[in-house]
Each structure stands twice: as C-alpha cells, then as structure tokens.
Enzyme design. Structure first.
Site, PDB file in Angstrom:
ATOM      1  N   HIS A 216       1.118  -1.733   0.246  1.00 43.55           N
ATOM      2  CA  HIS A 216      -0.202   0.471   0.285  1.00 43.55           C
ATOM      3  C   HIS A 216       0.926   0.911   0.074  1.00 43.55           C
ATOM      4  O   HIS A 216       2.045   1.522   0.295  1.00 43.55           O
ATOM      5  CB  HIS A 216      -1.033  -0.020   1.460  1.00 43.55           C
ATOM      6  CG  HIS A 216      -1.921   1.033   1.238  1.00 43.55           C
ATOM      7  ND1 HIS A 216      -1.891   2.108   1.618  1.00 43.55           N
ATOM      8  CD2 HIS A 216      -3.433   0.806   1.062  1.00 43.55           C
ATOM      9  CE1 HIS A 216      -2.526   3.156   1.775  1.00 43.55           C
ATOM     10  NE2 HIS A 216      -4.370   1.976   1.323  1.00 43.55           N
ATOM     11  N   ASP A 293       2.977  -5.234   7.395  1.00 46.21           N
ATOM     12  CA  ASP A 293       1.852  -3.978   8.026  1.00 46.21           C
ATOM     13  C   ASP A 293       1.044  -4.633   8.000  1.00 46.21           C
ATOM     14  O   ASP A 293       0.107  -5.819   7.038  1.00 46.21           O
ATOM     15  CB  ASP A 293       1.778  -3.409   6.838  1.00 46.21           C
ATOM     16  CG  ASP A 293       0.132  -2.540   6.080  1.00 46.21           C
ATOM     17  OD1 ASP A 293      -0.124  -2.605   7.121  1.00 46.21           O
ATOM     18  OD2 ASP A 293       0.709  -2.303   4.839  1.00 46.21           O
ATOM     19  N   GLN A 296      -4.165  -5.594   6.697  1.00 47.32           N
ATOM     20  CA  GLN A 296      -5.934  -6.384   5.725  1.00 47.32           C
ATOM     21  C   GLN A 296      -5.687  -7.694   6.051  1.00 47.32           C
ATOM     22  O   GLN A 296      -6.278  -8.872   6.160  1.00 47.32           O
ATOM     23  CB  GLN A 296      -5.181  -6.490   4.380  1.00 47.32           C
ATOM     24  CG  GLN A 296      -5.507  -5.387   3.470  1.00 47.32           C
ATOM     25  CD  GLN A 296      -6.995  -5.026   4.071  1.00 47.32           C
ATOM     26  OE1 GLN A 296      -7.512  -5.484   3.859  1.00 47.32           O
ATOM     27  NE2 GLN A 296      -7.221  -3.413   3.300  1.00 47.32           N
ATOM     28  N   LYS A 319     -10.127  -2.029  10.389  1.00 49.42           N
ATOM     29  CA  LYS A 319     -10.148  -2.583   9.482  1.00 49.42           C
ATOM     30  C   LYS A 319     -10.690  -3.444   9.763  1.00 49.42           C
ATOM     31  O   LYS A 319     -10.891  -4.851   9.197  1.00 49.42           O
ATOM     32  CB  LYS A 319      -8.915  -2.911   9.050  1.00 49.42           C
ATOM     33  CG  LYS A 319      -7.926  -2.066   8.372  1.00 49.42           C
ATOM     34  CD  LYS A 319      -8.207  -1.692   6.958  1.00 49.42           C
ATOM     35  CE  LYS A 319      -7.701  -0.675   6.305  1.00 49.42           C
ATOM     36  NZ  LYS A 319      -7.699  -0.701   5.050  1.00 49.42           N
ATOM     37  N   CYS A 457      -5.177   2.964  -3.282  1.00 45.33           N
ATOM     38  CA  CYS A 457      -3.389   3.511  -3.087  1.00 45.33           C
ATOM     39  C   CYS A 457      -2.498   2.703  -2.704  1.00 45.33           C
ATOM     40  O   CYS A 457      -1.256   1.719  -2.198  1.00 45.33           O
ATOM     41  CB  CYS A 457      -3.831   3.325  -1.624  1.00 45.33           C
ATOM     42  SG  CYS A 457      -5.079   4.845  -1.319  1.00 45.33           S
TER      43      CYS A 457
END
Length: 498
Positions: A216, A293, A296, A319, A457
């Site tokens: 991202h 990260d 997700q 999220k 993004c």
C-alpha cells in the site's frame, strides 16, 4: 446453489486418495457429487458439493452432514458445512450464524438508492457492531476523562478502560507484554512512527530498505521520504503474473547493506497472503529489522507476533470493526527502549526542565498528549467481538465467500479477474472489458452495492499486472452469498451493456 462440506484435516499430511474414496462412499442425496481436495487456509480440506443446480433443502443438508460425520467418525477429520447463508456447523455443533452476526451491525440494515445496502468495501473500512458502538457511548456517557493524571474516580475508570484495551490488543496478537503495544491513529501513522524514529536513528547513506511491489502507498511513501533524506536506497521485491512475491528475487535483494524490510502481510488489491514468517527469517540472516503492515491481515487471519518474529507490526482499528482514528504499533521491547520518541508533549514525560527532559518508558513515551481513549476502548470491544466469534471460523467463512465470488464473477462474459494468488483472503479484483472502472463503480452504487473502484492506494501492484485500476469487492464475515449473487447479476447486466 448447493451447500459445501469441508473436512478439517488437522495433521496436514492426510492420504488424499483415502479422503476422496471416503467422500465417494458417503450415503448422501443422489444429486451430490465429489469435488476436489485442495489446500485451504494452510490446512488440507476436502470439498464436497452438489451439482443439482438448485438450492438444498435443510433435510438434504442434514443428510449430507450426518453421512459425513458417520464416515469420518474414527479419522479425526472434522466435517463442517456451509449452507447458503445459514448457520455453519463444525463437528455437528453450530458455531457461526451469519444472520445473527448481521443483526449486530445496524448500518447494514438500510437502503441506498432504493436498494438494500451491500457493503463490499471492507478492505477500505469495516462496519461497527452495536457492541463497539455501545462501548463508546457508555464511555462518553459515564467515564469521559483524561487519563493517567487526575486522582478522581472518572479518571481512574478512563485509565482502566484505556489500559484494559491495551491488554486486549496484547492478547489478540500474542505480544509478550502490554508495554510493547503503542496506540496510534492507524497503520499509516504507525509506519511513519517507525520510519521517523528507528529509521532516522539507524538508516545512513548507502543503506538499503526493501519493500514489496504489493505494498500500500502507506508503506511506500514514508520509507521513500526517509531514503531521500538519509541517502539510502529503496529496493523492491517483484511479483509474478499471479500477484505473488517472488521469493528468489527477494533473496537476491538481501545483503549486509539491508537495514529494514517492510511489507504488507496481506495485499489489499488481490488479497495475496505473503509468506511473512519465511520473509522475516530470510531478513534475519542479514541482520535486517522487519516491519509487517498488518492492516489487511488482522481482520481475516490469526496473528501471532511472537511466531512471526517481526520487530514491528502495525494495524488499524477500522479494518477490524473498531472506530476510525485508532491503531496499534507493536514493537519489540529492546527496540522501543532504544529509539527516541516521535512527538513531544504531555503524558510522555517523567520530568521537564528548560535544560532537559526525561521521557517515560515505552509505550507512554510514544503517546504524547491526550490519547484517543474512547476509540481505544472501542478497539478493545471490537477485538472481544472477533474473539468470541472465532478468528479461525471467520477465516474459513470468508475464504468460502471469496472462492464463491471468484468462481461466479469468472463466469461472466467480459469480466477479467486481476490477480490469482494461491494464498489469498477476502478480496476479488476485476475489470469489465471496454468499460471505465469508475463508471462500473458508479453503476453498482445505483444498485446499493458499495465497493471500491480505483487504484486502491496500490498503484505499483496494479501496474505490475498491467492495469491502472480495478473494481474491488472485499468481503467480511457479515456478508452473504445472496449479496454476492446480487453483485454478479448487476455485473452481468453492466457487462452486457458495454
């Protein structure tokens, strides 16, 4: 649409021919046939499904489940079934009822453009259950106060709620200590915090930072800015035409010059699950520090930061059914003690004079000013909700939804699926030949279907597969196959017009 029966094979090395023969022996209704045996969520699972073309009746589904339980009674292979939008059973016990879950999410029960809302924009943000909304309301109605400083009762209750939420995060990601958990506004701020503290302290001219093509923008821009400032070099792991990182290429990028590796555990455009544990171990051989990260991955699959062994893990509350404006940085204790604070102010100091300031110990030295107490409490409530539902059960159900959607959309004339990673979660990206992506998104909105249509993004990831934008439905455990059917029918009509 017929039901699906999966077999949980816990040993991971089952005799597939034996499993297949057992499925064929099932005394199930005559309309059923045996499908494939395939890897699912890191385990082996048998897929058994009907081909009658009609909906299964409860009696047929009960016969199938009972037959499976009898056939596999002595094997340790636990059957669980997915009947369209009905409760899921595992070993004969109901464990997951999507309709009951949907009742917990007030926003889902409205009409948009005269149609029942379908929320397929979950990779951008998830909706909030009433348990989270109620927790935030109770805080503002009963406990609202600044924390850590005052001696009165409301301050004590607010502090307990805030620090209690930190402990819930620790348990959810299996951090060694609550002191390793820093509250921030979200994944973007978390990555910036690490880049501006660890990065500025340790990255020098000529050092190398490795990112992934699948990242991202939030995991590209902060490191790009730091590299320019420090005279460091950015290296990028390429991907294949399925949308998967190429591990051999990653290995070739690693060297003693590698100081930081930073990548998304799950890609937000194709749903690719990266081999995070393997990638961390590879970086360790060269002494590099690793940031993962988890924006997700956190809502879709279990996360254990100790097992991953990453130095930093970041995620956003919004999220995972929590409010906007709250997120987490997990960092290894020895690193958090070593790096400087990012911001200065109240709540992060031990002593201040005009000559010198002594900072608090982690995590408080990274939480300057009045914190976002209410939304931290909301994050704790969201993690409680997910934990009660069961992360593994959510993972399996969302896998089912994703595969169902890929198969159905893939049969629509004019639709091209973009990306086909072997390990994936909860995202389908597609284009309709000859139609601009924004127009498709707008037409679907008129049908009450909310999804993302654009570059997400993640422009480098999309360009690596030859597109600038896609239509991206992304799924959560409150979505249903009926909603996917509505999407597919709408896409079919749009494609026919094009």
């Amino acid at each position: 649409m017929p039901s699906n029966l999966f077999l949980h094979l816990p040993d991971g090395d089952a005799d597939l021919s034996s499993v297949y023969e057992s499925l064929q022996r099932l005394q199930a209704p005559p309309s059923y046939g045996v499908g494939d045996v395939f890897p699912e969520a890191g385990e082996l699972a048998g897929l058994f499904f009907g081909d009658s073309g009609g909906d299964d009746t409860p009696a047929e589904t009960s016969l199938l489940r009972t037959a499976a339980e009898q056939e596999f009674a002595d094997t340790g292979y636990s059957p669980y079934s997915f009947l369209r939008d009905q409760p899921i059973t595992y070993g004969g016990r109901e464990t997951f009822d999507v309709q009951a879950i949907r009742r917990d999410f007030p926003i889902l029960h409205q009409k948009v453009n005269g149609k029942d809302l379908i929320w397929f924009d979950n990779a951008a943000t998830t909706q909030k259950p009433k348990q989270v909304i109620d927790a935030i309301r109770r805080y503002y109605e009963s406990d609202n106060s600044n924390i850590h400083r005052a001696a009165h009762t409301l301050a004590a209750r607010s502090t307990d709620g805030y620090e209690g939420a930190r402990e819930k995060v620790r348990r959810f990601i299996n951090a060694p200590s609550a002191e390793d958990v820093i509250f921030v506004r979200g994944t973007t701020e978390g990555i910036n915090l690490v880049a501006q503290t660890y990065g500025r302290k340790f990255i020098q001219s000529g050092d190398e930072i490795i990112l992934s093509t699948l990242d991202h923008h939030a995991n590209i821009v902060p490191w790009q800015q730091l590299a320019k400032e420090r005279g460091a070099k950015l290296l990028v792991i390429p991907v294949n035409d399925r949308g998967e990182v190429i591990l051999e290429a990653y290995e070739s990028l690693l060297s003693p010059r590698t100081k930081v590796v930073s990548f998304a555990q799950v890609n937000n455009t194709f749903g690719t699950v990266l081999p995070a544990k393997t990638m961390v171990a590879m970086a360790r051989r060269y002494g590099a520090r690793v940031l993962i990260d988890g924006a997700q991955s956190i809502p879709h699959t279990p996360v254990d930061v100790q097992e991953l062994d990453a130095d930093f893990f970041v995620f956003s509350g919004h999220k995972i059914y929590a409010p906007n404006g709250i997120g987490v940085v997990y960092g290894k204790k020895e690193l958090l003690e070593l790096i400087p604070p990012w911001q200065g102010g109240g709540n992060m100091i031990r002593d201040v004079t005009f000559e010198e300031t002594t900072f608090s110990a982690p995590p408080h030295k990274f939480e300057a000013g009045t914190p976002n107490v209410a939304d931290a409490i909301g994050l704790g409530a969201a993690l409680d909700y997910v934990s009660r539902t069961g992360v593994r059960c959510i993972e399996k159900y969302e896998h089912y939804l994703t595969e169902y959607a890929r198969e159905a959309l893939g049969r629509v004339d004019g639709v091209r699926l973009v990306g086909n990673p072997r390990e994936r979660v909860s995202v389908v990206s597609f284009i309709i030949q000859g139609m601009p992506v924004p127009e498709v998104g707008s037409l679907l909105d008129k049908e009450g279907i909310a999804l993302r249509a654009g570059h997400h993004c993640a422009q480098p990831a999309l360009r690596a597969l030859g597109v600038e934008a896609t239509v991206r439905p992304s799924f959560s455990f409150y979505n249903t196959t009926d909603e996917i059917d509505r999407l597919v029918e709408a896409v079919r009509r749009i494609a026919a017009r094009g």
